[in-house]
Write an enzyme that holds these catalytic residues in place. Structure first.
Site, mmCIF file in Angstrom:
data_model
loop_
_atom_site.group_PDB
_atom_site.id
_atom_site.type_symbol
_atom_site.label_atom_id
_atom_site.label_comp_id
_atom_site.label_asym_id
_atom_site.label_seq_id
_atom_site.Cartn_x
_atom_site.Cartn_y
_atom_site.Cartn_z
ATOM 1 N N HIS A 1 0.857 -1.190 0.000
ATOM 2 C CA HIS A 1 0.000 0.000 0.000
ATOM 3 C C HIS A 1 0.888 1.234 0.000
ATOM 4 O O HIS A 1 1.932 1.254 0.633
ATOM 5 C CB HIS A 1 -0.891 0.014 1.256
ATOM 6 C CG HIS A 1 -2.031 0.963 1.132
ATOM 7 N ND1 HIS A 1 -1.888 2.315 1.334
ATOM 8 C CD2 HIS A 1 -3.315 0.749 0.772
ATOM 9 C CE1 HIS A 1 -3.052 2.897 1.127
ATOM 10 N NE2 HIS A 1 -3.933 1.992 0.785
ATOM 11 N N ASP B 1 -7.955 -5.051 -0.197
ATOM 12 C CA ASP B 1 -8.455 -5.706 -1.416
ATOM 13 C C ASP B 1 -8.203 -7.209 -1.413
ATOM 14 O O ASP B 1 -8.914 -7.969 -2.062
ATOM 15 C CB ASP B 1 -7.781 -5.082 -2.640
ATOM 16 C CG ASP B 1 -8.204 -3.635 -2.771
ATOM 17 O OD1 ASP B 1 -7.357 -2.759 -2.529
ATOM 18 O OD2 ASP B 1 -9.397 -3.394 -3.038
HETATM 19 C C1 SDX Z 1 -6.046 0.577 -2.783
HETATM 20 O O1 SDX Z 1 -4.461 5.150 -1.962
HETATM 21 C C2 SDX Z 1 -5.352 4.497 -1.352
HETATM 22 O O2 SDX Z 1 -5.745 4.838 -0.283
HETATM 23 C C3 SDX Z 1 -5.860 3.291 -2.085
HETATM 24 C C4 SDX Z 1 -6.848 2.408 -1.324
HETATM 25 C C5 SDX Z 1 -8.138 3.151 -1.047
HETATM 26 O O3 SDX Z 1 -8.863 2.719 -0.123
HETATM 27 O O4 SDX Z 1 -8.473 4.090 -1.830
HETATM 28 O O5 SDX Z 1 -6.280 1.950 -0.091
HETATM 29 C C6 SDX Z 1 -7.226 1.162 -2.124
HETATM 30 O O6 SDX Z 1 -5.724 0.984 -3.878
HETATM 31 C C7 SDX Z 1 -5.221 -0.484 -2.050
HETATM 32 C C8 SDX Z 1 -3.975 -0.959 -2.873
HETATM 33 C C9 SDX Z 1 -4.484 -1.996 -3.882
HETATM 34 N N1 SDX Z 1 -3.443 -2.308 -4.888
HETATM 35 C C10 SDX Z 1 -2.876 -3.550 -4.959
HETATM 36 O O7 SDX Z 1 -3.069 -4.445 -4.110
HETATM 37 C C11 SDX Z 1 -1.965 -3.759 -6.168
HETATM 38 C C12 SDX Z 1 -0.655 -4.428 -5.698
HETATM 39 N N2 SDX Z 1 0.088 -3.423 -4.884
HETATM 40 C C13 SDX Z 1 1.175 -2.702 -5.572
HETATM 41 O O8 SDX Z 1 0.812 -2.329 -6.912
HETATM 42 C C14 SDX Z 1 1.717 -1.567 -4.711
HETATM 43 O O9 SDX Z 1 1.934 -2.090 -3.454
HETATM 44 C C15 SDX Z 1 0.923 -0.288 -4.548
HETATM 45 C C16 SDX Z 1 0.625 0.332 -5.860
HETATM 46 C C17 SDX Z 1 -0.334 -0.539 -3.783
HETATM 47 C C18 SDX Z 1 1.801 0.668 -3.728
HETATM 48 O O10 SDX Z 1 2.874 0.963 -4.507
HETATM 49 P P1 SDX Z 1 4.037 1.897 -3.967
HETATM 50 O O11 SDX Z 1 3.710 2.609 -2.706
HETATM 51 O O12 SDX Z 1 4.494 2.711 -5.115
HETATM 52 O O13 SDX Z 1 5.053 0.822 -3.507
HETATM 53 P P2 SDX Z 1 6.506 0.829 -3.952
HETATM 54 O O14 SDX Z 1 6.546 0.739 -5.437
HETATM 55 O O15 SDX Z 1 7.195 1.968 -3.280
HETATM 56 O O16 SDX Z 1 7.033 -0.562 -3.334
HETATM 57 C C19 SDX Z 1 8.152 -0.613 -2.485
HETATM 58 C C20 SDX Z 1 8.814 -1.937 -2.817
HETATM 59 C C21 SDX Z 1 9.293 -2.018 -4.253
HETATM 60 O O17 SDX Z 1 10.392 -2.940 -4.250
HETATM 61 P P3 SDX Z 1 11.933 -2.322 -4.090
HETATM 62 O O18 SDX Z 1 12.065 -1.267 -5.189
HETATM 63 O O19 SDX Z 1 11.996 -1.746 -2.692
HETATM 64 O O20 SDX Z 1 12.835 -3.517 -4.303
HETATM 65 O O21 SDX Z 1 7.868 -3.016 -2.672
HETATM 66 C C22 SDX Z 1 7.699 -3.670 -3.935
HETATM 67 C C23 SDX Z 1 8.181 -2.705 -4.983
HETATM 68 O O22 SDX Z 1 8.656 -3.436 -6.122
HETATM 69 N N3 SDX Z 1 6.270 -3.963 -4.046
HETATM 70 C C24 SDX Z 1 5.778 -5.153 -4.368
HETATM 71 C C25 SDX Z 1 4.376 -5.008 -4.293
HETATM 72 N N4 SDX Z 1 4.071 -3.747 -3.941
HETATM 73 C C26 SDX Z 1 5.255 -3.095 -3.800
HETATM 74 N N5 SDX Z 1 6.377 -6.329 -4.696
HETATM 75 C C27 SDX Z 1 5.542 -7.362 -4.982
HETATM 76 N N6 SDX Z 1 4.169 -7.315 -4.925
HETATM 77 C C28 SDX Z 1 3.585 -6.146 -4.583
HETATM 78 N N7 SDX Z 1 2.256 -6.081 -4.527
#
Ligand code: SDX
Length: 432
Positions: free
Chosen positions: A307, A367
């Site tokens: 998140h 989710d």
């Molecule tokens: C909602 O904003 C809100 O409030 C949204 C929401 C609402 O109520 O409105 O809460 C609803 O959208 C919840 C989120 C639902 N999305 C998902 O479940 C999709 C999967 N999640 C990812 O796409 C991701 O975690 C996000 C988009 C939710 C957050 O992305 P960020 O904050 O940009 O995370 P990041 O890219 O900074 O991640 C940090 C690290 C990275 O790795 P490194 O570069 O440190 O090596 O974590 C990794 C990312 O590659 N990572 C994941 C991951 N999410 C982040 N690796 C594997 N699987 C994942 N899901």
């Protein structure tokens, strides 16, 4: 406003300016950047708005590090335990828990707005049966923006109240009709004696037993409550920016629905089940997918994990996790969904134990579990984000009202860092 300030000094010219600091009640204080360009000639730059406060709001507070989510100061855990979606909608819109008569009249106004124009059924039937329901819902909202355009008067409090009530009451009816449509069933009629959640379940699944209706309505009401608002997320920011041009609230919420549809935002609950289905049907095991998610070179993400704000547990996930586990306990071995949910529990275990996820604080989010509960209730995957939009219409409406009632209300207009061409003279095609 306090007299706190930060001083910025330009290393190029030695000019320095003071920028006021505004205290927040909770969470980080903010630096008021509005005089930066005029007094120092710079813009602030923050792609994705990762550290930008876009507005002042009193509606929802999130502390991502502490895993806190408060609606108008009330912790989500207490509301999920004691309140209802309708009462929480009142709280989000008007700032206080309603007294009994307030709730009665709010409920009466909502139920009296269940009479959605039958033309919506014609709009829904224009679509192919396999069209994505979020596209259909957007079209329904656009139809309502046309139908009510002549009444548009956003500065009028009565107009804002009536359009807010109409939106909160209409979206669930249209969602149930979309579900009837994709199930190739007759359009069911709403029942004004039922709450939004009860009516949605009753219209969507008219033939299930009363016990099943009761169980599913209770789960639905909590899911609606938990998804009702979440501060300045992508779709709420869209509704605010769209609404800031003084467009119709129906059109602004249609824009919010389009934003919520994305798989990294509201579309994640559908993406979770699609991911579980893929793993179930694949000859690869869960560990293979976990390794794909951890592989930087691989774009695969574990849907339902991580998140932007919660770098601790999503408090909503903890609440829905309990409901999901209750449903899973009731599943008998023959239930066709059992293999899917077994995979979900394996993924959950990895995410809570594997260092890649633990070190990045990629816990299961709201989710992950809502996808499981909606599947158990029998909602088709393609409808999950419509359910999210149904609930978030309350938050979108609350933020739209708060923005318009703000004395500083003006059209939003972000700036940019231009790195394109400098002035270039036109050349005739024969000279190019
Ligand atoms: C909602 O904003 C809100 O409030 C949204 C929401 C609402 O109520 O409105 O809460 C609803 O959208 C919840 C989120 C639902 N999305 C998902 O479940 C999709 C999967 N999640 C990812 O796409 C991701 O975690 C996000 C988009 C939710 C957050 O992305 P960020 O904050 O940009 O995370 P990041 O890219 O900074 O991640 C940090 C690290 C990275 O790795 P490194 O570069 O440190 O090596 O974590 C990794 C990312 O590659 N990572 C994941 C991951 N999410 C982040 N690796 C594997 N699987 C994942 N899901």
């Amino acid at each position: 406003m306090t007299d706190k300030k930060i001083t910025i000094k330009d290393g190029q010219s030695d000019n320095e300016i003071d920028l006021p600091v505004i205290d927040s009640i909770l969470g980080p204080n903010v630096v008021d950047m509005r005089s930066l360009e005029k007094n120092l000639g710079y813009l602030s730059h923050d792609p994705g708005f990762m550290s930008t406060s876009s507005c002042e709001s009193k509606i929802t507070f999130i502390d991502g590090n502490e895993g806190k989510l408060w609606y108008r100061g009330y912790p989500i855990e207490e509301l999920a335990e004691n309140s209802s979606f309708l009462e929480t909608a009142y709280l989000l819109l008007y700032g206080n828990l309603p007294k009994i008569n307030d709730l009665k009249s709010f409920s009466r106004d909502i139920c009296n707005s269940y009479d959605v124009d039958n033309s919506i059924k014609n709009i829904i039937e224009v679509f192919d049966i396999d069209s994505h329901p979020m596209a259909i819902m957007t079209a329904c909202l656009t139809y309502l923006s046309a139908k009510y355009h002549s009444d548009l008067d956003i500065k009028n409090k009565t107009y804002r109240y009536n359009s807010t009530i109409n939106l909160i009451a209409s979206v669930p009816i249209m969602a149930a009709w979309i579900l009837n449509f994709i199930h190739k069933k007759e359009f069911e009629n709403p029942n004004k004696n039922l709450s939004i959640a009860e009516n949605f379940i009753s219209m969507s699944f008219p033939n299930i037993s009363d016990d099943q209706k009761k169980l599913s309505s209770k789960a639905m009401d909590i899911i609606f409550l938990l998804h009702a608002d979440h501060e300045q997320n992508a779709s709420t920011s869209t509704v605010r920016l769209s609404g800031s041009s003084e467009t119709s609230p129906y059109a602004a919420i249609a824009a919010g629905i389009s934003t919520l549809w994305g798989p990294t935002h509201g579309g994640a609950n559908e993406a979770v089940i699609n991911m579980l289905e893929e793993i179930k049907n694949s000859d690869k095991d869960v560990e293979h997918y976990i390794n794909m998610a951890k592989d930087k070179e691989n774009p695969f993400r574990l849907m339902g994990f991580g998140h932007r704000i919660y770098k601790n547990y999503d408090p909503r996930a903890k609440i829905i996790q309990k409901i999901a586990h209750e449903y899973l306990k009731k599943l008998d071995e023959q239930n066709p969904n059992k293999p899917l949910f077994d995979i979900a529990m394996k993924l959950e275990k990895y995410a809570l134990e594997d260092d890649y996820f633990v070190s990045r604080k990629l816990y299961p989010n709201v989710d992950f579990y809502s996808g499981i509960v909606l599947k158990a209730i029998g909602i088709p995957q393609s409808m999950y984000t419509v359910i999210f939009a149904l609930a978030r219409t309350v938050g979108w409406a609350a933020h739209w009202n708060e923005m318009i009632e703000d004395t500083n209300f003006k059209i939003g207009r972000p700036r940019q860092l231009y790195t394109g061409k400098s002035k270039t003279s036109y050349k005739k095609i024969e000279d190019r």
